[in-house]
Enzyme design. Structure first.
Site, PDB file in Angstrom:
ATOM      1  N   ASN A 109      -6.982  -2.729  16.095  1.00  0.00           N
ATOM      2  CA  ASN A 109      -6.378  -3.925  15.486  1.00  0.00           C
ATOM      3  C   ASN A 109      -7.366  -4.670  14.588  1.00  0.00           C
ATOM      4  OD1 ASN A 109      -4.212  -3.166  16.961  1.00  0.00           O
ATOM      5  ND2 ASN A 109      -4.194  -4.928  18.344  1.00  0.00           N
ATOM      6  N   THR A 154      14.706 -21.728 -28.642  1.00  0.00           N
ATOM      7  CA  THR A 154      15.119 -22.346 -27.384  1.00  0.00           C
ATOM      8  C   THR A 154      16.592 -21.986 -27.229  1.00  0.00           C
ATOM      9  OG1 THR A 154      15.841 -24.451 -28.323  1.00  0.00           O
ATOM     10  CG2 THR A 154      13.529 -24.318 -27.703  1.00  0.00           C
ATOM     11  N   HIS A 155      17.028 -21.779 -26.003  1.00  0.00           N
ATOM     12  CA  HIS A 155      18.410 -21.327 -25.722  1.00  0.00           C
ATOM     13  C   HIS A 155      18.747 -20.045 -26.492  1.00  0.00           C
ATOM     14  CE1 HIS A 155      19.166 -25.392 -24.030  1.00  0.00           C
ATOM     15  NE2 HIS A 155      18.399 -25.769 -25.040  1.00  0.00           N
ATOM     16  N   SER A 277      15.979   9.680 -27.763  1.00  0.00           N
ATOM     17  CA  SER A 277      17.184   9.912 -26.973  1.00  0.00           C
ATOM     18  C   SER A 277      17.547  11.384 -27.060  1.00  0.00           C
ATOM     19  CB  SER A 277      18.309   9.051 -27.550  1.00  0.00           C
ATOM     20  OG  SER A 277      19.561   9.654 -27.301  1.00  0.00           O
ATOM     21  N   ASN A 285      12.787   3.982 -28.723  1.00  0.00           N
ATOM     22  CA  ASN A 285      12.986   3.058 -27.596  1.00  0.00           C
ATOM     23  C   ASN A 285      11.672   2.543 -27.009  1.00  0.00           C
ATOM     24  OD1 ASN A 285      15.761   3.537 -27.783  1.00  0.00           O
ATOM     25  ND2 ASN A 285      15.593   5.353 -26.467  1.00  0.00           N
ATOM     26  N   TYR A 317      -0.767  -8.538  18.172  1.00  0.00           N
ATOM     27  CA  TYR A 317      -0.445  -7.401  17.301  1.00  0.00           C
ATOM     28  C   TYR A 317       0.953  -6.876  17.581  1.00  0.00           C
ATOM     29  CZ  TYR A 317      -0.415  -2.811  15.157  1.00  0.00           C
ATOM     30  OH  TYR A 317      -0.064  -1.726  14.406  1.00  0.00           O
ATOM     31  N   GLN A 322       2.171  -2.557  10.600  1.00  0.00           N
ATOM     32  CA  GLN A 322       1.729  -1.331   9.928  1.00  0.00           C
ATOM     33  C   GLN A 322       2.439  -1.156   8.577  1.00  0.00           C
ATOM     34  OE1 GLN A 322       1.142   2.258  12.321  1.00  0.00           O
ATOM     35  NE2 GLN A 322       2.765   3.217  11.160  1.00  0.00           N
TER      36      GLN A 322
HETATM   37  N1  ARG Z   1      -1.814   2.161  12.129  1.00  0.00           N
HETATM   38  C1  ARG Z   1      -1.929   0.886  12.773  1.00  0.00           C
HETATM   39  C2  ARG Z   1      -1.588  -0.272  11.824  1.00  0.00           C
HETATM   40  O1  ARG Z   1      -1.726  -0.143  10.663  1.00  0.00           O
HETATM   41  C3  ARG Z   1      -3.311   0.698  13.276  1.00  0.00           C
HETATM   42  C4  ARG Z   1      -3.403  -0.266  14.408  1.00  0.00           C
HETATM   43  C5  ARG Z   1      -2.899   0.337  15.642  1.00  0.00           C
HETATM   44  N2  ARG Z   1      -2.956  -0.594  16.731  1.00  0.00           N
HETATM   45  C6  ARG Z   1      -2.142  -0.526  17.795  1.00  0.00           C
HETATM   46  N3  ARG Z   1      -2.256  -1.451  18.683  1.00  0.00           N
HETATM   47  N4  ARG Z   1      -1.236   0.419  17.902  1.00  0.00           N
HETATM   48  O2  ARG Z   1      -1.192  -1.308  12.254  1.00  0.00           O
END
Ligand code: ARG
Length: 446
Positions: A109, A154-155, A277, A285, A317, A322
């Site tokens: 983490n 403008t507009h 085209s 284009n 976490y 991820q």
């Molecule tokens: N691939 C995970 C991510 O990007 C890494 C961290 C994993 N941590 C966990 N507690 N599973 O978050």
């Protein structure tokens, strides 16, 4: 191989789904995972958790992994979840028992947080230098064509006299503000989460200040629980800055598409830079600018995507986080590619002169006619009414650029003042490359 395997074989479908795209996209983080690990190893020795010999061996092994990554031979294997697991596996296979100590006092983490922050810092700095090239290009076009008049709208109706100097210069100043937002995102990103472990610290006596210095973070990210909360918050700051830049690119691209159309014909590009085209032989284009506009418009949703992903997560976490990586990696790629191609196009832009000689644009000089009467002492509203009568059939004498004197007008663009502010803002984007960081950290292997 899973770092967390304890005798039960995980169901492969579960592993495939949870690894998601990490095996491919985590490669963006490899060099930074190695550099973060180098700093961690130096610190582990400093606080007495590993021997000097172990530190040296680990630094050397990490450095060889860094070289493999540069050569493109370091991959995340099929049965490995992510880059953090792959690096630990490689360390154990190079060094045996010593390699297994690399994860002492850390969690994936805090590891992924460090990797993302180092990656983001480098990407922000790269983007800032591209923004700077685009800024300089726009300012030099502004200066080069400052005498060429353009109808200002403008507009979407012809409104007042403008110039290519004002138009190019406007987007340069826009980038100046984008850069300020980017520097704010950079500052929020540039604090050190390493040592917060899983988000609750560790009983091992880590020296977090040392890793902050080694990795050249501005400051510690102090609170361990905030470290996991910060994932999503940093991305939000970055996403907002990127979305703002994307808005600039998108609006400029829209102007280009419009100005290149047959009705406007204010600008053009050589045949090699426009597309055709499959059915209509005459087409030329502006696909490049349409694609920049499209990509940039999608990017303006980035803060929304980050917000949706992170806003209802409990503290600590959660695996949802991820998915943030992909969004941010893709955004940097899109923006870098868009600016590069925009620079190529702008190096070849053709500007049409005498645009405002077209009788269609006669009325854009009517406000200046009002001002001429005001200077003769006629109250503004009376002058306005008198000129309104004349508008339909009159062609007013053309205003000269020199008639505009105040700051930020076509006669006084203030490009130098804007450049001064821009260059001041640019100063914060200045970290070492990954290779320079790796060399520096190898200095601790005696
Ligand atoms: N691939 C995970 C991510 O990007 C890494 C961290 C994993 N941590 C966990 N507690 N599973 O978050």
């Amino acid at each position: 191989m899973k770092l967390w395997e304890k005798g039960i074989n995980p169901e492969p479908a579960i592993i495939e789904f949870t690894a998601g795209r990490d095996r491919k996209t985590d490669l963006h983080l490899t060099k930074w995972d190695i550099i973060g690990s180098m700093a961690h190893v130096i610190m582990l020795h400093d606080v007495g958790l590993i021997e000097a010999g172990e530190k040296n061996d680990m630094l050397k092994a990490l450095h060889s992994l860094f070289v493999w990554d540069e050569e493109g031979t370091l991959v995340i294997e099929k049965d490995v979840e992510d880059i953090h697991s792959q690096i630990e596996k490689e360390m154990a296979s190079i060094l045996g028992t010593t390699g297994k100590k690399i994860h002492t006092g850390r969690s994936r983490n805090d590891q992924v947080l460090v990797d993302i922050r180092l990656y983001t810092r480098e990407e922000i700095d790269t983007l800032a230098s591209l923004i700077s090239r685009l800024f300089n290009k726009l300012q030099s076009l502004s200066n080069q064509y400052k005498e060429v008049l353009l109808p200002g709208y403008t507009h979407m109706q012809p409104a007042m006299v403008s110039s290519f100097g004002l138009w190019f210069g406007a987007y340069a100043e826009c980038l100046c503000d984008d850069l300020l937002l980017l520097s704010g995102a950079r500052a929020i990103n540039n604090t050190n989460p390493l040592g917060t472990a899983a988000g609750y610290g560790t009983t091992l006596p880590l020296n977090r200040k040392l890793t902050s210095e080694l990795l050249e973070f501005d400051e510690l990210l102090f609170n361990s629980a905030y470290a996991s909360l910060s994932r999503g918050k940093v991305e939000m700051a970055v996403a907002s800055a990127l979305a703002s830049l994307a808005q600039t690119l998108s609006r400029f691209s829209m102007d280009i598409c419009l100005y290149m159309s047959a009705e406007f014909r204010f600008i053009d590009f050589p045949d090699e830079y426009v597309t055709g085209s499959s059915i209509m032989p005459q087409k030329r284009n502006p696909d490049v600018f349409e694609l920049i506009r499209g990509r940039s418009n999608i990017l303006q949703m980035l803060p929304g995507e980050v917000a949706m992903l992170a806003s209802n997560l409990p503290s600590g976490y959660n695996r949802d986080l991820q998915l943030l990586k992909q969004l941010i990696f893709d955004a940097f790629t899109d923006l870098k590619e868009s600016i590069e191609i925009m620079l190529l196009m702008l190096n070849n832009i053709k500007i049409r002169k005498n645009i405002t000689d077209n009788p269609l644009y006669n009325t854009i000089f009517s406000t200046e006619e009002v001002n001429r009467l005001v200077k003769e002492g006629i109250p503004f509203r009376d002058a306005y009414k008198a000129v309104s009568e004349m508008v339909r059939n009159s062609s007013f004498s053309k205003t000269a650029i020199k008639d505009y004197v105040h700051e930020g007008s076509i006669g006084n663009l203030c490009n130098e003042e804007i450049a001064k502010i821009f260059n001041e803002r640019l100063k914060v984007f200045k970290n070492k490359s990954a290779a320079e960081m790796a060399d520096k950290l190898m200095g601790y292997a005696k």
